[in-house]
Design an enzyme around this catalytic site. Structure first.
Site, PDB file in Angstrom:
ATOM      1  N   ASP B  25       0.878  -1.172   0.000  1.00 48.41           N
ATOM      2  CA  ASP B  25       0.000   0.000   0.000  1.00 48.41           C
ATOM      3  C   ASP B  25       0.911   1.216   0.000  1.00 48.41           C
ATOM      4  O   ASP B  25       1.513   1.555   1.021  1.00 48.41           O
ATOM      5  CB  ASP B  25      -0.897  -0.040   1.247  1.00 48.41           C
ATOM      6  CG  ASP B  25      -1.766   1.216   1.387  1.00 48.41           C
ATOM      7  OD1 ASP B  25      -1.688   2.098   0.496  1.00 48.41           O
ATOM      8  OD2 ASP B  25      -2.508   1.301   2.377  1.00 48.41           O
ATOM      9  N   LYS B  87       2.885  11.274  -3.306  1.00 46.68           N
ATOM     10  CA  LYS B  87       1.836  10.633  -4.100  1.00 46.68           C
ATOM     11  C   LYS B  87       0.923  11.662  -4.768  1.00 46.68           C
ATOM     12  O   LYS B  87       0.383  11.413  -5.839  1.00 46.68           O
ATOM     13  CB  LYS B  87       1.016   9.730  -3.178  1.00 46.68           C
ATOM     14  CG  LYS B  87      -0.003   8.842  -3.866  1.00 46.68           C
ATOM     15  CD  LYS B  87      -0.627   7.909  -2.850  1.00 46.68           C
ATOM     16  CE  LYS B  87      -1.686   7.010  -3.443  1.00 46.68           C
ATOM     17  NZ  LYS B  87      -2.212   6.089  -2.408  1.00 46.68           N
ATOM     18  N   GLU B 184      -7.287   0.487  -4.471  1.00 48.23           N
ATOM     19  CA  GLU B 184      -7.284   0.413  -3.011  1.00 48.23           C
ATOM     20  C   GLU B 184      -8.612  -0.055  -2.418  1.00 48.23           C
ATOM     21  O   GLU B 184      -8.619  -0.964  -1.586  1.00 48.23           O
ATOM     22  CB  GLU B 184      -6.839   1.762  -2.425  1.00 48.23           C
ATOM     23  CG  GLU B 184      -5.337   1.963  -2.622  1.00 48.23           C
ATOM     24  CD  GLU B 184      -4.887   3.411  -2.495  1.00 48.23           C
ATOM     25  OE1 GLU B 184      -5.694   4.253  -2.078  1.00 48.23           O
ATOM     26  OE2 GLU B 184      -3.721   3.691  -2.822  1.00 48.23           O
ATOM     27  N   ASP B 206     -13.178   5.189   1.147  1.00 49.49           N
ATOM     28  CA  ASP B 206     -11.741   5.165   1.412  1.00 49.49           C
ATOM     29  C   ASP B 206     -11.171   6.574   1.365  1.00 49.49           C
ATOM     30  O   ASP B 206     -10.924   7.127   0.300  1.00 49.49           O
ATOM     31  CB  ASP B 206     -11.067   4.252   0.365  1.00 49.49           C
ATOM     32  CG  ASP B 206      -9.559   4.135   0.571  1.00 49.49           C
ATOM     33  OD1 ASP B 206      -9.008   4.805   1.476  1.00 49.49           O
ATOM     34  OD2 ASP B 206      -8.928   3.371  -0.178  1.00 49.49           O
TER      35      ASP B 206
END
Lengths: 176, 621
Positions: B25, B87, B184, B206
């Site tokens: 992850d 990211k 994800e 999420d």
């Protein structure tokens, strides 16, 4: 070898007809994907992985085509050598065109007024009318085998599909 | 769940060897690595027993690089060279990054993706992410005691093609074989669904450090089918920190603090946010570089007010996803909360109210994505899992082409199940036109300028024809990683052109190889040894697979074809005795070619069998 000319109905073990058992379609789809999906072949060589991608892609395409009534009808016509003429044949009955204009007006008004509930009501009514036309398609394709009439119904449904998209876009735009 | 496999006595363990694979992850704030060990998915801790690796990379002027907690500790002292939340910059240009003026970095606007100026030179977000992945890879290889066969890397479901490609490049740069890019929320659904034997419609909400995803899945008899996904790839916990930061400036009358103070206050803001999960109020205190002391009290009530619009920004995509799935809230069987940011009480309340049910929080929101990715990695690596399950995922954003007038023509609509291919025909618009420029875009908007440009390429050498006579067929193919390739072909002349869509920062395979070499981490010999080992592993994998296939389905081919395959296997085994990686590679390719027809026959047979079994069930039913 993977035969892309194989009939989509055959692929899922179904008889070619407008009226199909959607549960069986879904079950066959899942059974085939369980065999061919790239995840099942990820640990194998290039050849298997390429084949898996082709098969899974083809299976998705065939499934989507048969799942939706409009594309299923279009596909049935095509396999019987009839072009639904959605791009070329724009001749529609005056009554249908009049209805279309009324729909567009109603959608336009609801959009201008930003009336979410009106749009949702219109969407529900449209859904009902489309369902009636699906029944009409079943009669033309499965009972009367009147492909000319079915092609006309496909063209009309395409118009209604566009209305449906317009309502969805309007609803989405209002939520942003 | 996967079971541990034990080789039969007397037989070589090799064909049954457990292949080491991990799920990673790669988060905005924290990253994790997990693996399936003895049938159970577990997060691998660092040497000090900590599961999380802060996604922070610090570049030092002597060329050294710090990753994780060490780097995080220096983020206020050395803000320019300490990269957090990289990211958010993956596959993004300067224009795309929100609050860029508040970020303590020296950005360079390179084509396709921003770059950062650090003490160790200019770095791209791909390189920064690769450092995080390298650290996790080292952790995994040490912990598992061997080389990894591959990794499943998770990405936000709402990542577009450029962001996905950047992630895959980062993994390759870190020397990882990417088994799959996995969304994800889908990874979370796998972990949750297998753990709870869940059936029905589930929403995965999420909210991570920098990205927001919402996916609607139908779970039914081992099939995880994503019905729709939506989100915002630039919305997350960082934005909540930023709201607190702005509120502190407002309360104290501070104006445009320097980079160090900005970083310090953002860190205090994050701590305050975390405090407010368990306490009704919190004190924010900091001593700035000027000596000025900041000391303000933030209550949960104020925090809820100043972040109300952010919470609402997550509800709009949620509604859209439900509509795309053709479902109402009453048809949802459960809402699974994923990502550390879902710990915020105002998020829990808002989601509970919207769905009219308590959200599910029974899995650690920080770990669940990595755990799901590990389960998927275990299966993809070829370690047989006990029960069979299947993932059917979708692309999050429509793919299309630019047509006349700067308009978008959608070729593949969003939420199409992948892999998917679609072709569309176009024609020339001028007499004698010999080239056609093809512009691939991603997004929902009608104007090309409002969508993301993915690639531009040209189809040249079309024979001169009258306008409208050429028939150019453009084919889009999206693979199981959600990555796109596009090909164009003029039907009358057969002229062809194709691209694997790469964002314009485009790291080619060669460039990545160069970067790997120049990283000087391995001496030349190490590189060669690694290359040989990789070829050997690959060859062993193929040999096992072909042997198993012959044993199981040998009847599908005639003796002559079988003999050819066996001869190629023998040649490959011979090459494996030696130490020439290229010779092994060629022998693998030859074996691949020899098994092409066999593989096709097996696939056909498996489809026939699947359907036959189905028909039998019906007869029995």
């Amino acid at each position: 070898m993977l035969d892309f000319n194989q009939n989509h109905f055959e692929l899922f073990g179904l008889a070619p007809a407008f009226s199909i058992d959607l549960t069986q379609l879904e079950q066959s789809y899942r059974d085939i994907q369980a065999q061919v999906h790239p995840d099942k072949h990820a640990h194998l060589g290039d050849v298997e992985r390429r084949l898996a991608m082709q098969w899974a892609t083809h299976t998705n395409e065939a499934y989507q085509t048969l799942r939706q009534p409009l594309s299923r009808a279009r596909y049935l016509l095509q396999s019987n050598g009839v072009d639904s003429g959605e791009e070329t044949n724009t001749a529609m009955s005056p009554a249908f065109l009049m209805e279309q204009m009324e729909w567009r007006e109603a959608i336009g008004e609801a959009k201008a007024a930003e009336a979410v509930e009106d749009l949702e009501r219109l969407a529900a009514r449209l859904r009902q009318e489309m369902q009636q036309r699906h029944e009409g398609l079943r009669v033309s394709l499965d009972e009367k085998r009147d492909f000319g009439r079915a092609a006309e119904q496909v063209r009309e449904l395409k118009f209604m599909e566009k209305l449906r998209e317009e309502i969805l876009h309007a609803l989405e735009a209002l939520e942003d | 769940m996967a079971l541990l496999q034990i080789a039969e006595p007397g037989l070589s363990a090799a064909p049954h060897q457990h292949r080491l694979a991990v799920g990673i992850d790669l988060g905005t704030t924290n990253s994790l690595v997990a693996t399936v060990r003895s049938g159970i998915s577990v997060v691998l801790n660092d040497e000090e027993g900590r599961p999380l690796l802060p996604s922070v990379v610090r570049y030092l002027s002597d060329g050294n690089i710090e990753v994780g907690y060490a780097a995080q500790a220096m983020q206020s002292a050395d803000p320019h060279n300490t990269v957090v939340s990289a990211k958010r910059f993956m596959g993004r240009g300067v224009r795309d990054i929100a609050n860029i003026t508040n970020l303590p970095y020296q950005f360079l606007d390179a084509p396709g993706m921003v770059q950062l100026k650090t003490a160790a030179g200019v770095k791209s977000p791909v390189e920064v992410s690769a450092e995080i992945l390298k650290t996790l890879r080292a952790r995994a290889e040490k912990s598992l005691g061997g080389d990894l066969v591959g990794a499943v890397i998770t990405v936000p479901a709402y990542f577009d093609d450029a962001q996905r490609q950047a992630t895959k490049d980062a993994a390759r740069l870190a020397g990882l074989n990417v088994l799959r890019l996995l969304n994800e929320p889908t990874a979370a659904a796998v972990a949750y669904g297998l753990d709870n034997a869940a059936e029905g419609v589930y929403v995965v909400y999420d909210l991570g450090g920098g990205t927001f995803d919402v996916s609607i899945l139908r779970l039914s008899r081992g099939v995880f089918e994503v019905m729709a996904t939506n989100g915002d790839s630039a919305l997350g916990g960082d934005d909540f920190d930023h709201r607190i930061y702005c509120w502190v400036l407002e309360q104290t009358g501070l104006f445009a603090p320097n980079a160090q103070d900005t970083r310090l206050l953002l860190t205090r803001a994050r701590e305050a946010k975390e405090e407010l999960t368990y306490h009704p109020e919190t004190q924010i205190t900091a001593v700035l570089s000027s000596g000025q002391t900041i000391d303000v009290c933030l209550t949960g009530k104020i925090f809820t007010e100043i972040t109300q619009s952010l919470v609402n920004k997550t509800l709009a995509p949620t509604k859209k996803a439900l509509r795309d799935a053709g479902l109402g809230v009453e048809e949802v069987n459960g809402v699974v909360m994923v990502g550390g940011s879902t710990r915020m009480p105002q998020i829990q309340r808002a989601i509970g109210e919207y769905f009219g049910r308590e959200p599910l929080n029974n899995l650690d929101p920080d770990k669940v994505v990595a755990l799901g990715a590990a389960i998927q990695a275990n299966v993809l690596a070829g370690n047989r899992s006990g029960d069979d399950w299947l993932l059917l995922d979708v692309i999050p954003l429509s793919l299309g082409l630019e047509t006349m007038g700067g308009l978008t023509e959608k070729v593949i609509p969003r939420n199409s199940t992948i892999p998917v291919a679609r072709a569309q025909e176009f024609t020339t618009y001028k007499d004698g036109q010999t080239a056609m420029s093809i512009h691939v875009v991603q997004g929902e908007r009608e104007l090309v300028s409002d969508c993301r440009s993915l690639a531009k390429f040209e189809l040249r050498g079309i024979p001169p024809m009258a306008a409208g006579a050429a028939r150019v067929r453009v084919t889009f193919q999206v693979d199981a990683d959600g990555l796109l390739s596009v090909a164009a072909r003029e039907k009358n002349s057969g002229v062809e052109a194709s691209v694997v869509v790469k964002p314009s920062y485009g790291l080619s395979d060669g460039e990545i190889a160069d970067m790997l070499k120049s990283s000087q981490q391995h001496a030349r010999e190490d590189m060669d040894a690694r290359n040989l080992r990789e070829q050997q592993v690959e060859a062993g994998r193929i040999l096992d697979a072909v042997a198993a296939a012959l044993e199981q389905d040998g009847a599908l081919i005639d003796a002559k074809e079988r003999a050819t395959i066996e001869k190629n296997m023998m040649v490959l085994r011979g090459k494996l005795e030696g130490s020439d990686p290229n010779a092994i590679k060629f022998a693998v390719e030859a074996l691949n070619r020899a098994t092409e027809n066999f593989a096709g026959q097996r696939m056909n047979a498996s489809v026939q069998k699947a359907l036959a079994g189905h028909k039998l069930e019906e007869l029995e039913g």
